[in-house]
Design an enzyme around this catalytic site. Structure first.
Site, PDB file in Angstrom:
ATOM      1  N   LYS A 167       4.684  58.127  54.111  1.00  0.00           N
ATOM      2  CA  LYS A 167       5.093  59.013  53.242  1.00  0.00           C
ATOM      3  C   LYS A 167       6.693  58.958  52.898  1.00  0.00           C
ATOM      4  CE  LYS A 167       3.567  62.786  55.274  1.00  0.00           C
ATOM      5  NZ  LYS A 167       3.040  62.176  56.573  1.00  0.00           N
ATOM      6  N   ARG A 173       8.159  52.132  64.188  1.00  0.00           N
ATOM      7  CA  ARG A 173       9.012  52.968  63.306  1.00  0.00           C
ATOM      8  C   ARG A 173      10.167  53.410  64.073  1.00  0.00           C
ATOM      9  NH1 ARG A 173       6.355  57.884  60.018  1.00  0.00           N
ATOM     10  NH2 ARG A 173       6.140  58.447  61.991  1.00  0.00           N
ATOM     11  N   ARG A 194      11.515  57.959  67.202  1.00  0.00           N
ATOM     12  CA  ARG A 194      11.390  59.471  67.273  1.00  0.00           C
ATOM     13  C   ARG A 194      10.455  59.791  68.663  1.00  0.00           C
ATOM     14  NH1 ARG A 194       8.957  61.006  61.425  1.00  0.00           N
ATOM     15  NH2 ARG A 194       7.763  62.188  62.865  1.00  0.00           N
TER      16      ARG A 194
HETATM   17  P1  AMP Z   1       6.598  64.586  59.673  1.00  0.00           P
HETATM   18  O1  AMP Z   1       8.045  64.141  59.840  1.00  0.00           O
HETATM   19  O2  AMP Z   1       6.052  65.021  58.297  1.00  0.00           O
HETATM   20  O3  AMP Z   1       5.502  63.749  60.267  1.00  0.00           O
HETATM   21  O4  AMP Z   1       6.456  65.846  60.390  1.00  0.00           O
HETATM   22  C1  AMP Z   1       6.779  65.762  62.037  1.00  0.00           C
HETATM   23  C2  AMP Z   1       6.162  67.174  62.801  1.00  0.00           C
HETATM   24  O5  AMP Z   1       6.825  68.220  62.008  1.00  0.00           O
HETATM   25  C3  AMP Z   1       4.700  67.371  62.564  1.00  0.00           C
HETATM   26  O6  AMP Z   1       4.129  66.429  63.405  1.00  0.00           O
HETATM   27  C4  AMP Z   1       4.460  68.802  62.776  1.00  0.00           C
HETATM   28  O7  AMP Z   1       4.457  69.054  64.092  1.00  0.00           O
HETATM   29  C5  AMP Z   1       5.725  69.410  61.977  1.00  0.00           C
HETATM   30  N1  AMP Z   1       5.496  69.689  60.733  1.00  0.00           N
HETATM   31  C6  AMP Z   1       6.039  69.042  59.562  1.00  0.00           C
HETATM   32  N2  AMP Z   1       5.491  69.633  58.537  1.00  0.00           N
HETATM   33  C7  AMP Z   1       4.498  70.571  58.877  1.00  0.00           C
HETATM   34  C8  AMP Z   1       3.692  71.339  58.220  1.00  0.00           C
HETATM   35  N3  AMP Z   1       3.632  71.415  56.872  1.00  0.00           N
HETATM   36  N4  AMP Z   1       2.835  72.264  58.805  1.00  0.00           N
HETATM   37  C9  AMP Z   1       3.170  72.347  60.074  1.00  0.00           C
HETATM   38  N5  AMP Z   1       3.785  71.575  61.010  1.00  0.00           N
HETATM   39  C10 AMP Z   1       4.534  70.429  60.309  1.00  0.00           C
END
Ligand code: AMP
Length: 218
Positions: free
Chosen positions: A13, A127, A160
């Site tokens: 993404k 990553r 991360r």
């Molecule tokens: P990402 O970088 O999008 O993979 O997000 C990292 C982490 O942030 C996810 O694994 C969730 O714990 C939290 N997170 C991000 N977006 C959301 C969302 N829309 N709803 C709930 N938790 C989120």
């Protein structure tokens, strides 16, 4: 243009969002990046969100929805935006629909990034991300030119915490349970545009460009 990007963690993404911004100048809003910035600054939101993120769980809907409502109210969103990582639950999607309806606008498309779990597990292990500007890299697909140093800003490039293998498995489980149903939610609104990212993000991006052009969006 108002887009959302749907895809499992590690589906690409962030990389596809960067391509969309580079090609169309669209504002990129990543809930994951906003949470990580809050964690770095140790804000109350960051401290609360960290408890969930570290376990590979979703941050509660109430916190996430309030945060995105705040962000979408800012003037830079008026010309359009791309949401990366939001919505991730049906409740978030319903609340987003309400927020947009209040503003009298609608989503343009929901881009669904398709990739197998096996490929994700392989990619996530490679990553890396810049702790300063958030630029993403992948060993061996898209490495930084100098190992550990960001090409864009010279910041430190790291793995991360939530990309550790056990956390990735629970994030994938959460994705299939909570987020995958959104594909049907947006199919019902005729908004889904599918991009296959199993082989290469540039091929997926070509599919997106064609899909947007076919719908006369670009
Ligand atoms: P990402 O970088 O999008 O993979 O997000 C990292 C982490 O942030 C996810 O694994 C969730 O714990 C939290 N997170 C991000 N977006 C959301 C969302 N829309 N709803 C709930 N938790 C989120």
């Amino acid at each position: 243009m108002r887009l959302i990007l749907l895809g499992a963690p590690g589906s690409g993404k962030g990389t596809i969002a960067a391509e969309l911004t580079k090609n169309y100048g669209i504002l990129h809003i990543s809930t994951g990046d906003i949470f990580r910035a809050n964690i770095k600054e140790q804000t109350p939101l960051g401290l609360e969100a960290k408890k969930y993120i570290d376990q590979g769980a979703l941050v509660p809907d109430s916190l996430t929805i309030a945060m995105i409502e705040d962000r979408l109210a800012q003037p830079d969103c008026e010309a359009g935006f791309m949401l990366d990582g939001f919505p991730r639950t049906i409740i978030q999607a319903q609340e987003l629909d309400k927020m947009l309806a209040k503003k009298g606008v609608a989503l343009t498309a929901a881009i669904s990034i398709v990739i197998s779990d096996d490929e994700i597990k392989m990619r996530v292990s490679g990553r890396r991300v810049c702790i300063v500007c958030g630029a993403s890299y992948n060993i061996p697909f898209k490495p930084a030119k100098v190992d550990g140093i960001c090409d864009v800003c010279g910041g430190e490039v790291i793995q991360r915490d939530d990309d550790k293998p056990e956390t990735v498995l629970s994030r994938l489980k959460t994705y299939h349970e909570k987020t995958q149903p959104l594909i049907d939610y947006y199919k019902a609104q005729n908004l889904i545009l599918t991009a296959n990212n199993e082989v290469n993000y540039l091929l997926a991006f070509e599919e997106i460009k064609k899909g947007l052009a076919l719908r006369k969006i670009i």
